[in-house]
Structure formats: C-alpha cells, structure tokens
Design an enzyme around this catalytic site. Structure first.
Site, mmCIF file in Angstrom:
data_model
loop_
_atom_site.group_PDB
_atom_site.id
_atom_site.type_symbol
_atom_site.label_atom_id
_atom_site.label_comp_id
_atom_site.label_asym_id
_atom_site.label_seq_id
_atom_site.Cartn_x
_atom_site.Cartn_y
_atom_site.Cartn_z
ATOM 1 N N TYR A 39 12.041 -3.816 -6.432
ATOM 2 C CA TYR A 39 10.779 -3.273 -5.907
ATOM 3 C C TYR A 39 10.267 -2.156 -6.804
ATOM 4 C CZ TYR A 39 7.538 -1.018 -2.639
ATOM 5 O OH TYR A 39 6.430 -0.450 -2.038
ATOM 6 N N SER A 75 3.069 1.913 -5.625
ATOM 7 C CA SER A 75 3.884 2.702 -4.706
ATOM 8 C C SER A 75 4.328 3.972 -5.407
ATOM 9 C CB SER A 75 5.125 1.901 -4.284
ATOM 10 O OG SER A 75 6.067 2.723 -3.622
#
Length: 260
Positions: free
Chosen positions: A164, A149
């Site tokens: 995350y 990401s």
C-alpha cells in the site's frame, strides 16, 4: 469573476471512482453541491444507488457504473464505458484504493502484492490515461485529482501490507509526471494525500484493532481523526477554476500527522 464564483463547476461532469461510500462519496457530494453532474463507480450497486440519490437530491444528475477497479481489465473497460455512456468527462477523481491486506513483508505473496498495486496504482494509471486522452482530444483542458495517502511519505506502525505504501508513493510521482506532460494542454493533475479519516471502513477497523487507531490519533497534532466531509472542499478547489495555476501539487490533509 468573484472569488467564490471561481469554485463553481456548473455544467461540468465529474467521474469519481470508489464513490459509493467513504471519502469518495464525500467528494462526489461536494462536487455536486458546487454544480457538477456526477458519474460514480464502485463495486456495490446498492450503495452506489444510495449515493446517486443523495446527489440527485442536490439537484444534479447522477449516473452509476459498477466496476471492480482492482481487476485491470474490468477497470480499463469500465473507464471506456463511462466515456461512451456518460462522457465527455471534465473532472476525474481517481479515488479508489485501500490497503486490503495486512501481511508482513516477509509473508506477502506476489499475488497479494500485485492485487494491492492494481487497486491503488494501476487503476489510477488507467483512469488518467483513458480519461486524460479524451480530454486531450477535446482540447478544452480538464482536471484530474489522484487520491494518494499520507502513507506515501510515512509508514504506519503496527500494520502490514506495505504494498500500500509503495503504491501510494508511486501515485504521487505519477501525478507529477502526468502534470508535467499535460500542463501545456490545460489539464491539471494534482494529488490529495489523506491521513486518518473516520470512514466506515476505519470505524470497522477500530472495532477490530482499536490500538492501531488510538496510536494514529495520538500522533495527530490536532488530536483527532478527520471526518469525511472535511475532504470535500479540497476536492472542489482542485476541480474548479480556483486552482487554475495549480498542477503537480501534493496536498496533505492529515491534521498534521506527517509534521512529526
């Protein structure tokens, strides 16, 4: 071989995790269009069946496996079962992941922390280890693509669940390490780092917290979020002979968000 021919992956079998919807679905469909047969995983059998039908409509084979990749034991067993039932696997896209939680750091529990790391990082390790070991044994090379990401490099404002960011940053470095180990064996390992894409999940998030999505879009030089189909060509490139000299690379696809 012509330039466009190098993007064909006819006769190959690709395993894409989390492919029942969102970016996983988009990448699976793109690989099918480029000639690959697909094995797709996800938690929901109904949505897996729908995506599999779309793949078959493109003239390719599609097999499904319902797995909760957030549970390490189920994830490990699922990868072994995919190899046993649908192998050999030539291309692996470790796509599964997600933030799942939004707690501030000071409120996140150890259980929640481990769950997010298992979903995003442990699943990537297990897929790379298990499928990669089979690639090494076959001795015919292979392609592994890990989906990280843009949050491996930047932290979004107004969102909790920093496990995350930690997991996705670790995916990038794990990708580089695996690439270094396996380059002599013809196995390339690369990472895709998506920015904001308007998947169904993000559209739902936009309904709940539009100010978060609006702030993200405001920081994208292109002035818009990505659409899922826009990630497909990058996945095909990294899965195909066109990327034969590319390994350990991190490919940001974020409309320029991380430039600012």
């Amino acid at each position: 071989m012509g330039v466009f021919d190098q993007f064909r992956i006819d006769g190959k079998t690709a395993l894409v995790t989390g492919a029942s919807r969102g970016l996983g679905r988009a990448m699976a469909l793109a690989l099918a269009e480029a000639g690959a047969d697909l094995v797709i995983t996800g938690r929901d059998e109904a949505s897996l069946a729908t995506t599999a039908d779309e793949i078959r409509a493109l003239g390719r084979k599609a097999s499904t496996k319902a797995i909760d990749m957030g549970v390490p034991e189920a994830c490990r067993d699922g990868f072994h079962e995919c190899l046993r039932d649908f192998g050999p696997i030539d291309i692996l896209i470790n796509n599964i992941g997600g933030r799942r939680v939004a707690e501030p750091i000071e409120e996140q529990t150890l259980e929640s922390w481990h769950h997010v790391l298992d979903l995003n990082l442990t699943s990537c390790f297990l897929g790379t280890s298990i499928i990669g070991a089979a690639m090494l044994k076959r001795g015919q090379g292979g392609r592994i693509v890990n989906v990280s990401s843009m949050n491996a490099f930047v932290s979004n404002r107004g969102i909790g669940g920093r496990s995350y960011e930690a997991a996705k940053a670790a995916v990038v470095q794990f990708t580089r390490a695996a690439a270094a180990d396996w380059a002599p064996h013809g196995i390339t390992v690369n990472a895709i780092c998506p920015g904001l894409f308007m998947t169904d999940a993000n559209r739902a998030w936009n309904e709940k917290k539009p100010e978060v999505i609006d702030k993200l879009v405001a920081g994208i030089p292109m002035g818009r979020a990505g659409e899922p189909h826009e990630i497909g060509p990058l996945a095909v490139f990294l899965a195909s002979p066109a990327s034969s000299f590319v390994t350990g690379a991190t490919h940001l696809i974020d409309g320029g968000y991380t430039l600012l």
